[in-house]
Design an enzyme around this catalytic site. Sequence first.
Site, PDB file in Angstrom:
ATOM      1  N   HIS A   1       0.569   3.983  -2.918  1.00 63.38           N
ATOM      2  CA  HIS A   1       0.122   5.351  -2.654  1.00 63.38           C
ATOM      3  C   HIS A   1       1.223   6.384  -2.900  1.00 63.38           C
ATOM      4  O   HIS A   1       0.932   7.524  -3.275  1.00 63.38           O
ATOM      5  CB  HIS A   1      -0.400   5.470  -1.228  1.00 63.38           C
ATOM      6  CG  HIS A   1      -1.765   4.893  -1.048  1.00 63.38           C
ATOM      7  ND1 HIS A   1      -2.730   5.478  -0.254  1.00 63.38           N
ATOM      8  CD2 HIS A   1      -2.356   3.795  -1.572  1.00 63.38           C
ATOM      9  CE1 HIS A   1      -3.841   4.756  -0.298  1.00 63.38           C
ATOM     10  NE2 HIS A   1      -3.623   3.717  -1.086  1.00 63.38           N
TER      11      HIS A   1
ATOM     12  N   HIS B   1      -6.050  -5.617  -3.920  1.00 66.52           N
ATOM     13  CA  HIS B   1      -6.974  -5.786  -2.798  1.00 66.52           C
ATOM     14  C   HIS B   1      -7.116  -7.251  -2.389  1.00 66.52           C
ATOM     15  O   HIS B   1      -7.859  -7.551  -1.451  1.00 66.52           O
ATOM     16  CB  HIS B   1      -8.347  -5.206  -3.149  1.00 66.52           C
ATOM     17  CG  HIS B   1      -8.400  -3.723  -3.008  1.00 66.52           C
ATOM     18  ND1 HIS B   1      -9.508  -2.971  -3.358  1.00 66.52           N
ATOM     19  CD2 HIS B   1      -7.486  -2.831  -2.545  1.00 66.52           C
ATOM     20  CE1 HIS B   1      -9.264  -1.696  -3.124  1.00 66.52           C
ATOM     21  NE2 HIS B   1      -8.039  -1.581  -2.641  1.00 66.52           N
TER      22      HIS B   1
ATOM     23  N   TRP C   1     -10.574  -8.293   2.358  1.00 66.56           N
ATOM     24  CA  TRP C   1     -11.250  -8.614   1.101  1.00 66.56           C
ATOM     25  C   TRP C   1     -11.303 -10.128   0.872  1.00 66.56           C
ATOM     26  O   TRP C   1     -12.223 -10.608   0.233  1.00 66.56           O
ATOM     27  CB  TRP C   1     -10.500  -7.979  -0.070  1.00 66.56           C
ATOM     28  CG  TRP C   1     -10.648  -6.512  -0.219  1.00 66.56           C
ATOM     29  CD1 TRP C   1     -11.600  -5.843  -0.959  1.00 66.56           C
ATOM     30  CD2 TRP C   1      -9.810  -5.491   0.337  1.00 66.56           C
ATOM     31  NE1 TRP C   1     -11.399  -4.480  -0.869  1.00 66.56           N
ATOM     32  CE2 TRP C   1     -10.309  -4.250  -0.086  1.00 66.56           C
ATOM     33  CE3 TRP C   1      -8.677  -5.519   1.163  1.00 66.56           C
ATOM     34  CZ2 TRP C   1      -9.712  -3.026   0.274  1.00 66.56           C
ATOM     35  CZ3 TRP C   1      -8.103  -4.316   1.539  1.00 66.56           C
ATOM     36  CH2 TRP C   1      -8.609  -3.088   1.100  1.00 66.56           C
TER      37      TRP C   1
ATOM     38  N   ARG D   1       0.838  -1.209   0.000  1.00 68.08           N
ATOM     39  CA  ARG D   1       0.000   0.000   0.000  1.00 68.08           C
ATOM     40  C   ARG D   1       0.872   1.258   0.000  1.00 68.08           C
ATOM     41  O   ARG D   1       0.569   2.235  -0.698  1.00 68.08           O
ATOM     42  CB  ARG D   1      -0.920  -0.013   1.223  1.00 68.08           C
ATOM     43  CG  ARG D   1      -1.838   1.201   1.331  1.00 68.08           C
ATOM     44  CD  ARG D   1      -2.863   1.043   2.439  1.00 68.08           C
ATOM     45  NE  ARG D   1      -3.585   2.279   2.663  1.00 68.08           N
ATOM     46  CZ  ARG D   1      -3.554   2.988   3.787  1.00 68.08           C
ATOM     47  NH1 ARG D   1      -2.846   2.545   4.824  1.00 68.08           N
ATOM     48  NH2 ARG D   1      -4.227   4.119   3.901  1.00 68.08           N
TER      49      ARG D   1
END
Length: 293
Positions: free
Chosen positions: A40, A186, A202, A36
């Site tokens: 990002h 995800h 998820w 992540r």
Amino acid sequence: MASNLPSKYQAVARDIQGILKKPEWDDGSLGPVLVRLAWHASGTYSKHDGSGGSNGATMRFKPESTDGANAGLEKARAFLEPIKQKHPWISYADLWTLAGVVAIAAMGGPLVPWTPGLLTLSDRVDLRMLIFSRGRTDKDPKTVTTKEIPPNGRLPDASQGAQHIRDVFYRMGFNDKDIVALSGAHTLGRCHTDRSGYSGPWTNTPDRFSNQYFKLLTTVEWKKKKWDGPEQYADPDDELMMLPTDMALIWDPKFKPIVELYAKDKDAFYKDFASAFSKLLDLGVKRSAGSKL
């Protein structure tokens, strides 16, 4: 990790792999949060003016560091800080993106092509890899200006639908196939109410990279979760979740066939993800000709 990387980068990669197992962290692994961070740190790029992207490691500075979409990533950056101190020559921009690549491979995912920042003749690399003066570097905290830090709002908003997803990814230069492939990240990790406001994983194996995310999207009967939090979707046992942006992938007629392909063909997903994620991590990085690995 690619064996043709200079030995000093391979040493960093080994140290990253050495911190991934952390029993007291989410599902016992730092892998998802490092992916992540890499995502990002790179996903702020705009092809319209060339701003944003992984170059500069600008998440160290406000307003990017305090963007709500980056909540919790200060912990990921802190986990990597001892490695930065051990290898002070590596840029934060390289360290964060390399961490994502190492984590994906360690969790059973594909080998993502990754090119380091500045290389010199002393690195003893193939001359075709050599970057003489251009590559991934860090902005200097003493001289960085607000204009050099991407504004908030460039990362995907999980509450939105297909048009928003396309607006965000098209701005970075991706197509619909890339969008679905990158959304497959995800398959890792989980949401937290104290960060995004959403809650839950998820998939059943949030510390393993797979195509389970797509399988679940296409086979589970997802319904709106009954709770006081933001809109999200739950499986019949209320153990797994999907965000509105996830659901948009199966509601949109152009995204859905790609989701169905990846649900059936793990190799196709891995191939496309590796290509798209590699491109993502290099957004905003100015390179000399012939510098790609």
